[in-house]
Structure formats: C-alpha cells, structure tokens
Write a protein that holds these residues in place. Structure first.
Motif, PDB file in Angstrom:
ATOM      1  N   MET A   1       0.864  -1.172   0.000  1.00 27.84           N
ATOM      2  CA  MET A   1       0.000   0.000   0.000  1.00 27.84           C
ATOM      3  C   MET A   1       0.901   1.224   0.000  1.00 27.84           C
ATOM      4  O   MET A   1       1.769   1.379   0.843  1.00 27.84           O
ATOM      5  CB  MET A   1      -0.885  -0.035   1.249  1.00 27.84           C
ATOM      6  CG  MET A   1      -1.828   1.130   1.332  1.00 27.84           C
ATOM      7  SD  MET A   1      -2.861   1.139   2.813  1.00 27.84           S
ATOM      8  CE  MET A   1      -4.146   0.046   2.316  1.00 27.84           C
ATOM      9  N   ASN A   2       0.682   2.094  -0.968  1.00 27.37           N
ATOM     10  CA  ASN A   2       1.554   3.254  -1.033  1.00 27.37           C
ATOM     11  C   ASN A   2       1.077   4.347  -0.065  1.00 27.37           C
ATOM     12  O   ASN A   2       0.004   4.272   0.519  1.00 27.37           O
ATOM     13  CB  ASN A   2       1.662   3.782  -2.460  1.00 27.37           C
ATOM     14  CG  ASN A   2       0.307   4.168  -3.041  1.00 27.37           C
ATOM     15  OD1 ASN A   2      -0.595   4.533  -2.315  1.00 27.37           O
ATOM     16  ND2 ASN A   2       0.193   4.084  -4.337  1.00 27.37           N
ATOM     17  N   GLN A   3       1.895   5.349   0.072  1.00 25.87           N
ATOM     18  CA  GLN A   3       1.653   6.382   1.075  1.00 25.87           C
ATOM     19  C   GLN A   3       0.401   7.200   0.753  1.00 25.87           C
ATOM     20  O   GLN A   3      -0.355   7.556   1.659  1.00 25.87           O
ATOM     21  CB  GLN A   3       2.864   7.286   1.179  1.00 25.87           C
ATOM     22  CG  GLN A   3       2.809   8.234   2.338  1.00 25.87           C
ATOM     23  CD  GLN A   3       4.092   9.013   2.490  1.00 25.87           C
ATOM     24  OE1 GLN A   3       4.924   9.020   1.589  1.00 25.87           O
ATOM     25  NE2 GLN A   3       4.273   9.666   3.612  1.00 25.87           N
ATOM     26  N   SER A   4       0.162   7.485  -0.524  1.00 21.88           N
ATOM     27  CA  SER A   4      -1.023   8.274  -0.870  1.00 21.88           C
ATOM     28  C   SER A   4      -2.304   7.494  -0.588  1.00 21.88           C
ATOM     29  O   SER A   4      -3.315   8.073  -0.181  1.00 21.88           O
ATOM     30  CB  SER A   4      -0.976   8.706  -2.331  1.00 21.88           C
ATOM     31  OG  SER A   4      -0.994   7.584  -3.184  1.00 21.88           O
ATOM     32  N   MET A   5      -2.262   6.176  -0.784  1.00 19.33           N
ATOM     33  CA  MET A   5      -3.436   5.351  -0.490  1.00 19.33           C
ATOM     34  C   MET A   5      -3.713   5.350   1.012  1.00 19.33           C
ATOM     35  O   MET A   5      -4.866   5.477   1.429  1.00 19.33           O
ATOM     36  CB  MET A   5      -3.200   3.923  -0.986  1.00 19.33           C
ATOM     37  CG  MET A   5      -4.357   3.017  -0.727  1.00 19.33           C
ATOM     38  SD  MET A   5      -5.725   3.452  -1.751  1.00 19.33           S
ATOM     39  CE  MET A   5      -6.247   1.858  -2.236  1.00 19.33           C
ATOM     40  N   LEU A   6      -2.670   5.230   1.806  1.00 22.19           N
ATOM     41  CA  LEU A   6      -2.834   5.257   3.258  1.00 22.19           C
ATOM     42  C   LEU A   6      -3.385   6.607   3.708  1.00 22.19           C
ATOM     43  O   LEU A   6      -4.281   6.669   4.551  1.00 22.19           O
ATOM     44  CB  LEU A   6      -1.499   4.965   3.944  1.00 22.19           C
ATOM     45  CG  LEU A   6      -1.523   4.927   5.463  1.00 22.19           C
ATOM     46  CD1 LEU A   6      -2.443   3.814   5.946  1.00 22.19           C
ATOM     47  CD2 LEU A   6      -0.119   4.723   5.994  1.00 22.19           C
ATOM     48  N   SER A  55      -8.102   2.099  -7.251  1.00 24.69           N
ATOM     49  CA  SER A  55      -6.743   1.656  -6.955  1.00 24.69           C
ATOM     50  C   SER A  55      -6.420   0.312  -7.610  1.00 24.69           C
ATOM     51  O   SER A  55      -5.327   0.110  -8.126  1.00 24.69           O
ATOM     52  CB  SER A  55      -6.555   1.548  -5.443  1.00 24.69           C
ATOM     53  OG  SER A  55      -5.288   1.037  -5.141  1.00 24.69           O
ATOM     54  N   ASN A  63      -4.487  -1.279 -15.110  1.00 22.41           N
ATOM     55  CA  ASN A  63      -3.687  -2.071 -14.175  1.00 22.41           C
ATOM     56  C   ASN A  63      -4.479  -3.197 -13.527  1.00 22.41           C
ATOM     57  O   ASN A  63      -4.134  -3.641 -12.439  1.00 22.41           O
ATOM     58  CB  ASN A  63      -3.118  -1.177 -13.069  1.00 22.41           C
ATOM     59  CG  ASN A  63      -2.186  -0.119 -13.602  1.00 22.41           C
ATOM     60  OD1 ASN A  63      -1.592  -0.292 -14.648  1.00 22.41           O
ATOM     61  ND2 ASN A  63      -2.076   0.985 -12.895  1.00 22.41           N
TER      62      ASN A  63
END
Length: 103
Positions: A1-6, A55, A63
């Motif tokens: 999980m990337n930072q923007s998603m978090l 996402s 994707n």
C-alpha cells in the motif's frame, strides 16, 4: 500500500467520523428520517469502495490484476458467509497469493 493510499484511507476515516459526530450535535436528540440515515450510513463504504476500485483497476482499467480481483471475490463471499472482517481479509489474502502463484 503506497503512502497516498494510506493518506486517503485516513482522510476518509476522519471525514466519516466528523460526519457521524456532527449529526448528533446539530440534531440535539431529534432523529433523522430513515432514508437520510441510510444515505449517511452508506456514504463511507461507498467512498471506500470507489477508492478501492480505482486503486485496483488503475487509470482507464489499465492495471487490472486478475489475481487481486479473485481475492476480492473471495473476500466478498467470505463476508456473505458471515466470516466477518477477519475472515474476508484472510480469504482475500489466501486466494490472491494462490492465484499469483498459479498465474
């Protein structure tokens, strides 16, 4: 999980909390009509589902990962079978890992 998603998940949680906290303060003990209450209760899950689809699928569905889609289907089935949140997460994790190993 990337930072923007978090960051987005935390932001949605805070907005959800603020909406649910503001309602009782503004209503002073009065109750909302059932339809309005249903919309308020469905707002956070709908936003989270939209964020999840965006996402997983990526821009213009470029994707899309079949293994992750299979895992999400397994999580949905576990939820419908009353497996709870933990059961859904475990089912999603196991099926996604299995599908990625096979594909």
């Amino acid at each position: 999980m990337n930072q923007s998603m978090l960051l987005a998940v935390v932001a949605f949680a805070l907005v959800n909390y603020a909406l649910k906290a503001a309602g009782p303060v503004m209503l002073h003990g009065r109750t909302l009509p059932p339809r309005v209450a249903a919309v308020i209760d469905a707002l956070a899950p709908a936003l989270l589902a939209g964020m999840l689809v965006g996402s997983v699928a990526g821009p213009q569905w470029s994707n899309l990962d079949p293994a992750l889609v299979g895992g999400m289907v397994a999580a949905t089935l576990a939820w419908l079978a009353r497996g709870g949140q933990l059961g859904g997460v475990v089912a999603c994790m196991l099926v996604t890992a299995l599908l990625r190993a096979l594909l």
